[in-house]
Design an enzyme around this catalytic site. Structure first.
Site, mmCIF file in Angstrom:
data_model
loop_
_atom_site.group_PDB
_atom_site.id
_atom_site.type_symbol
_atom_site.label_atom_id
_atom_site.label_comp_id
_atom_site.label_asym_id
_atom_site.label_seq_id
_atom_site.Cartn_x
_atom_site.Cartn_y
_atom_site.Cartn_z
ATOM 1 N N ASP A 103 30.336 35.228 49.902
ATOM 2 C CA ASP A 103 31.538 35.831 48.511
ATOM 3 C C ASP A 103 31.834 37.511 48.196
ATOM 4 O O ASP A 103 30.289 37.238 47.354
ATOM 5 C CB ASP A 103 32.012 34.938 47.923
ATOM 6 C CG ASP A 103 33.945 34.266 48.144
ATOM 7 O OD1 ASP A 103 33.888 35.761 47.620
ATOM 8 O OD2 ASP A 103 33.888 33.162 47.416
ATOM 9 N N ASP A 205 37.440 37.827 48.867
ATOM 10 C CA ASP A 205 38.127 37.705 47.432
ATOM 11 C C ASP A 205 38.997 38.287 47.046
ATOM 12 O O ASP A 205 39.065 39.535 46.763
ATOM 13 C CB ASP A 205 36.932 36.842 46.041
ATOM 14 C CG ASP A 205 38.247 35.737 45.066
ATOM 15 O OD1 ASP A 205 37.830 35.252 45.459
ATOM 16 O OD2 ASP A 205 38.413 36.902 44.005
ATOM 17 N N GLU A 247 40.637 37.598 51.750
ATOM 18 C CA GLU A 247 41.445 35.893 51.286
ATOM 19 C C GLU A 247 43.124 37.205 50.932
ATOM 20 O O GLU A 247 42.789 37.874 49.950
ATOM 21 C CB GLU A 247 40.799 36.103 50.037
ATOM 22 C CG GLU A 247 42.462 34.695 49.350
ATOM 23 C CD GLU A 247 41.504 34.229 47.418
ATOM 24 O OE1 GLU A 247 41.915 33.085 46.954
ATOM 25 O OE2 GLU A 247 40.415 35.570 47.192
ATOM 26 N N HIS A 321 37.816 26.010 47.690
ATOM 27 C CA HIS A 321 38.267 25.197 46.429
ATOM 28 C C HIS A 321 38.170 25.698 46.054
ATOM 29 O O HIS A 321 38.564 25.101 44.480
ATOM 30 C CB HIS A 321 36.617 26.377 46.086
ATOM 31 C CG HIS A 321 36.679 28.175 46.693
ATOM 32 N ND1 HIS A 321 37.003 28.814 47.260
ATOM 33 C CD2 HIS A 321 36.629 28.699 45.418
ATOM 34 C CE1 HIS A 321 37.909 29.623 47.358
ATOM 35 N NE2 HIS A 321 37.149 29.973 45.933
ATOM 36 N N ASP A 322 39.908 26.007 46.117
ATOM 37 C CA ASP A 322 41.102 26.438 45.431
ATOM 38 C C ASP A 322 41.846 25.941 45.173
ATOM 39 O O ASP A 322 43.081 25.816 44.953
ATOM 40 C CB ASP A 322 41.743 27.563 44.998
ATOM 41 C CG ASP A 322 40.544 28.581 44.834
ATOM 42 O OD1 ASP A 322 39.955 28.459 44.062
ATOM 43 O OD2 ASP A 322 40.370 29.912 45.375
#
Length: 554
Positions: A103, A205, A247, A321-322
């Site tokens: 990440d 990210d 993302e 995860h969000d």
């Protein structure tokens, strides 16, 4: 029909498994998942069949935002382990033909990063311009009214130097100044350091925010975004055979093509979220969820499948995860949990793109409803709960929003068995375990040949065996049906028909003329296999199946 002419890449038919390290497996029993725990479960992931692990951040961090606030990009947080263990994870995964995608969080750092500690010392410090600083307005107020995504102002005053620094997320996550070439050089150097260790790429990210134009309050898709990505590609991963996924909450199909068209030398693909945000309130966002609308969802999938069919690549996912657990969001976490979890898997994995599985999705883990706000840990949920209840939003309304869409739904510990704390740890976990772990866990799934796990395993195997799943054309069917998502994949004379009932009802489904009477091979089903299709078929609650057949010559 012509086959797609895309240059084949190893990640085209791969399936990615996302691990949220603090919630996956705790090897040293301190209540926090760790790298040693991940290594201990590699055989399980090899059995599932995935070939990429996307690892949420394990870098050194004060954990204000669970590791998305990095204080050292080239070291590992003590609670997760050591750099040597990280190198061991890369090596052990490679033995099992699994690559590790790291990440990359470079829109911002932690306020404990050495760059920011230096930047705060004085206005003429060499690191000052690594971050974004502005003078107060004449009346002493904030430079502009930008509101942080985690609540409150996007500006934090630094008394020592008399200026505000900018942050889009927590005030402990100051934004990097990507207009500074030194920032770009430092990030590129760090990326190459990881690539040289043998990782399989990066998940980036909020990468659509690095081209921000702060004074104009333009955050996503700023003018410099794509030049910055092209420079990054050239300086780091461009000549390496790795996967890069950005993302990009702001992405439209046109923008996604800019990122992922191979001719542009940017990224492999992006995560777009249009299929997620259609379920949110237009003003109040995810905290005021809207009723599920399958027709809207199908339109979004069809748009992305069609627009990116020849120039670009789709990432396919229900959750991360969000996001909330897919079976709770789109299926039935109760009576039809197994059937709907399998249906959601089939509906997604037969689409064109690279599928992503979030830890626990492969056993049908569900959302959680903790009794008290005090049981939650997520900074976003907590900040906005207190901000909005103080402004008059009823407690019950905010809790319902958190129950449906809060980030801790995905972060409850992985459910390995029915032992204490779901086999995640013998110590008290950092976040409470979902109470349903006694029935929903990996051990139970592996002992049941008809479990959700083995359905996912079969889908992953089919993707590797059938090029049509990777490269075939997508053709939507039954666009206006409120409960059924159906489509074809087509390559030369080969076809796969995929039908998914998104409801708890039995449905008598009249079929389009072009697929009536087909005879084929049922590749996968969550009920009895269909082989021959009459004019009308009856679908069971959440039934789904895929049939391969040969299109007769015209």
């Amino acid at each position: 029909m012509e086959s797609n002419v895309l240059t084949k890449k190893w990640w085209h038919d791969a399936v990615v498994y996302q691990i949220y390290p603090r919630s996956f497996c705790d090897a040293n029993n301190d209540g926090m998942g760790d790298i040693a725990g991940i290594i201990s479960k590699l055989d399980y992931l090899q059995q599932l069949g995935i070939n990429i692990i996307w690892l949420s951040p394990v870098y050194k961090s004060p954990m204000d935002d669970n590791g998305y606030d990095i204080s050292d990009y080239q070291d590992i947080a003590a609670e997760f382990g050591t750099l040597a263990e990280m190198e061991n994870l890369i090596a052990e995964a490679k033995k099992r033909d699994i690559r590790i995608v790291m990440d990359l969080v470079v829109n911002h750092t932690s306020d404990e990063h050495p760059w920011f500690i230096e930047a705060k010392k004085s206005k003429d410090n060499p690191y000052r311009d690594y971050y974004i600083w502005r003078q107060p307005q004449a009346d002493g107020s904030v430079p502009n009214d930008f509101h942080s995504y985690f609540g409150g102002s996007g500006w934090e005053f630094d008394a020592a130097t008399g200026e505000y620094y900018f942050h889009q997320f927590s005030k402990r996550q100051p934004d990097l100044n990507w207009e500074n070439p030194k920032v770009q050089e430092e990030v590129h150097k760090m990326m190459n350091w990881w690539l040289d260790k043998g990782i399989g790429g990066f998940r980036m990210d909020v990468i659509d925010l690095i081209g921000k134009e702060v004074d104009k309050k333009v955050m996503a898709n700023g003018a410099n975004l794509h030049p910055l990505l092209q420079a990054m590609n050239k300086a780091t991963f461009g000549d390496r055979d790795v996967l890069t996924v950005g993302e990009a909450w702001s992405a439209t199909p046109e923008i996604a093509k800019l990122y992922s068209n191979p001719a542009r030398d940017e990224l492999s693909m992006v995560f777009q979220f249009e299929h997620i945000t259609i379920g949110w309130h237009p003003q109040n966002g995810k905290w005021e969820p809207q009723p599920f609308d399958l027709i809207k969802l199908k339109k979004v999938f069809t748009k992305w499948q069609t627009e990116l069919s020849d120039s670009g690549w789709n990432s396919l996912f229900w959750d991360n995860h969000d996001l909330p657990r897919a079976v709770s969001k789109y299926g039935d976490p109760g009576k039809y949990r197994v059937e709907s979890a399998k249906m959601l898997a089939t509906a997604l994995h037969f689409l064109k793109g690279t599928p992503y599985i979030y830890q626990g999705e492969e056993i049908g883990m569900t959302n959680v409803r903790f009794d008290s706000i005090d049981d939650y840990q997520d900074i976003e949920s907590l900040n906005l709960y207190y901000e909005r209840t103080a402004a008059g939003v009823p407690h019950e309304q905010m809790m319902e929003g958190i129950y449906e869409n809060g980030r801790d739904n995905a972060r409850t510990p992985m459910q390995w068995n029915s032992d204490v704390n779901a086999g995640f740890s013998t110590a008290r976990p950092w976040l409470k375990v979902n109470p349903n772990y006694t029935g929903i866990n990996v051990q139970a799934a592996l002992n049941d040949p008809d479990s959700v796990f083995f359905h996912y395993q079969k889908l992953i195997k089919l993707r590797k065996e059938l090029p049509i799943m990777t490269y075939g054309q997508y053709i939507p069917l039954l666009d206006d049906h409120p409960d059924v998502f159906a489509y074809l994949r087509a390559q030369d004379d080969q076809r796969i028909l995929v039908i998914n009932n998104f409801s708890a009802k039995k449905i008598a489904l009249p079929l389009p003329a072009e697929i009536q009477g087909i005879q084929g091979k049922c590749l996968i089903s969550n009920y009895q296999p269909h082989q021959d299709l009459a004019e009308t078929i009856t679908l069971q609650p959440y039934e789904s199946f895929a049939i391969a057949y040969t299109q007769p010559a015209a």
